[in-house]
Design a protein around this motif. Sequence first.
Motif, PDB file in Angstrom:
ATOM      1  N   LYS A  19       0.860  -1.190   0.000  1.00  0.00           N
ATOM      2  CA  LYS A  19       0.000   0.000   0.000  1.00  0.00           C
ATOM      3  C   LYS A  19       0.890   1.233   0.000  1.00  0.00           C
ATOM      4  N   ILE A  20       0.583   2.147  -0.928  1.00  0.00           N
ATOM      5  CA  ILE A  20       1.341   3.386  -1.061  1.00  0.00           C
ATOM      6  C   ILE A  20       0.390   4.555  -0.805  1.00  0.00           C
ATOM      7  N   PRO A  21       0.697   5.416   0.163  1.00  0.00           N
ATOM      8  CA  PRO A  21      -0.129   6.613   0.347  1.00  0.00           C
ATOM      9  C   PRO A  21      -0.023   7.512  -0.883  1.00  0.00           C
ATOM     10  N   LEU A  22      -1.137   8.046  -1.348  1.00  0.00           N
ATOM     11  CA  LEU A  22      -1.117   8.885  -2.544  1.00  0.00           C
ATOM     12  C   LEU A  22      -0.223  10.105  -2.384  1.00  0.00           C
ATOM     13  N   ASP A  23      -0.107  10.620  -1.163  1.00  0.00           N
ATOM     14  CA  ASP A  23       0.758  11.790  -0.985  1.00  0.00           C
ATOM     15  C   ASP A  23       2.241  11.431  -1.082  1.00  0.00           C
ATOM     16  N   LYS A  24       2.563  10.141  -1.138  1.00  0.00           N
ATOM     17  CA  LYS A  24       3.955   9.693  -1.298  1.00  0.00           C
ATOM     18  C   LYS A  24       4.237   9.197  -2.714  1.00  0.00           C
ATOM     19  N   ALA A  25       3.201   9.145  -3.556  1.00  0.00           N
ATOM     20  CA  ALA A  25       3.380   8.666  -4.926  1.00  0.00           C
ATOM     21  C   ALA A  25       4.358   9.567  -5.668  1.00  0.00           C
ATOM     22  N   GLY A  26       5.198   8.957  -6.452  1.00  0.00           N
ATOM     23  CA  GLY A  26       6.209   9.699  -7.200  1.00  0.00           C
ATOM     24  C   GLY A  26       7.519   9.820  -6.457  1.00  0.00           C
ATOM     25  N   SER A  27       7.519   9.538  -5.165  1.00  0.00           N
ATOM     26  CA  SER A  27       8.755   9.582  -4.403  1.00  0.00           C
ATOM     27  C   SER A  27       9.270   8.155  -4.202  1.00  0.00           C
ATOM     28  N   PHE A  28      10.409   8.025  -3.573  1.00  0.00           N
ATOM     29  CA  PHE A  28      11.024   6.717  -3.372  1.00  0.00           C
ATOM     30  C   PHE A  28      10.158   5.850  -2.467  1.00  0.00           C
ATOM     31  N   ALA A  29       9.987   4.611  -2.876  1.00  0.00           N
ATOM     32  CA  ALA A  29       9.286   3.628  -2.054  1.00  0.00           C
ATOM     33  C   ALA A  29       9.985   2.293  -2.253  1.00  0.00           C
ATOM     34  N   LYS A  30       9.895   1.439  -1.243  1.00  0.00           N
ATOM     35  CA  LYS A  30      10.483   0.112  -1.389  1.00  0.00           C
ATOM     36  C   LYS A  30       9.518  -0.925  -0.851  1.00  0.00           C
ATOM     37  N   CYS A  31       9.657  -2.125  -1.365  1.00  0.00           N
ATOM     38  CA  CYS A  31       8.791  -3.234  -0.983  1.00  0.00           C
ATOM     39  C   CYS A  31       8.958  -3.535   0.507  1.00  0.00           C
ATOM     40  N   GLY A  32       7.842  -3.748   1.167  1.00  0.00           N
ATOM     41  CA  GLY A  32       7.868  -4.065   2.581  1.00  0.00           C
ATOM     42  C   GLY A  32       8.445  -5.432   2.886  1.00  0.00           C
ATOM     43  N   LYS A  33       8.490  -6.325   1.915  1.00  0.00           N
ATOM     44  CA  LYS A  33       9.026  -7.666   2.141  1.00  0.00           C
ATOM     45  C   LYS A  33      10.487  -7.784   1.719  1.00  0.00           C
ATOM     46  N   CYS A  34      10.783  -7.398   0.460  1.00  0.00           N
ATOM     47  CA  CYS A  34      12.134  -7.646  -0.067  1.00  0.00           C
ATOM     48  C   CYS A  34      12.978  -6.381  -0.228  1.00  0.00           C
ATOM     49  N   SER A  35      12.398  -5.209   0.058  1.00  0.00           N
ATOM     50  CA  SER A  35      13.076  -3.911  -0.037  1.00  0.00           C
ATOM     51  C   SER A  35      13.437  -3.490  -1.456  1.00  0.00           C
ATOM     52  N   PHE A  36      12.891  -4.151  -2.460  1.00  0.00           N
ATOM     53  CA  PHE A  36      13.151  -3.780  -3.854  1.00  0.00           C
ATOM     54  C   PHE A  36      12.475  -2.432  -4.129  1.00  0.00           C
ATOM     55  N   PRO A  37      13.117  -1.545  -4.882  1.00  0.00           N
ATOM     56  CA  PRO A  37      12.492  -0.249  -5.188  1.00  0.00           C
ATOM     57  C   PRO A  37      11.183  -0.435  -5.970  1.00  0.00           C
ATOM     58  N   LEU A  38      10.175   0.364  -5.596  1.00  0.00           N
ATOM     59  CA  LEU A  38       8.870   0.304  -6.245  1.00  0.00           C
ATOM     60  C   LEU A  38       8.690   1.517  -7.145  1.00  0.00           C
ATOM     61  N   ASP A  39       8.146   1.289  -8.337  1.00  0.00           N
ATOM     62  CA  ASP A  39       7.876   2.368  -9.277  1.00  0.00           C
ATOM     63  C   ASP A  39       6.524   2.985  -8.948  1.00  0.00           C
TER      64      ASP A  39
END
Length: 152
Positions: A19-39
Amino acid sequence: MSQQNTRTIRCTKCGIKNKIPLDKAGSFAKCGKCSFPLDTSDLLNKKPVIVTDGNFGVKVLKSPIPVLLDCWAPWCGPCKMIGPVMEELAAEYYGKIRVCKLNVDENPATSSRFKISSIPSMLIFDKGVLKDTIVGAVPKQQIAGKISSFIL
């Protein structure tokens, strides 16, 4: 966090939903399980994404959310009728379904790969796999019904 303020995207490495908060969309995010960067770049995009032979793999096959790909041509009358419908669907389902447009005349490799012989053709992809096809200028409700089962 309410459902309206978040979007769910799939990690392209491990497949886990995040789950990605919309106010964080477009910024860096990573998977909660494997820490892979999310687009998260297209989560706020309310317009169809232009797809070419060159970016098809990234925009469609590696999309962290399901994809509705409109295969069209500028000379096609029914395609012109579906164009505004794709715009509406992109705005209504932003962050839930990535609506994309592929000009079949300018992108023969992808058109050939998926045997596009009639346009407009709308292809639905999930997890990089073609799941369904809609051919012809069908009503918006029919397209929405098909894509609703793929929303994360």
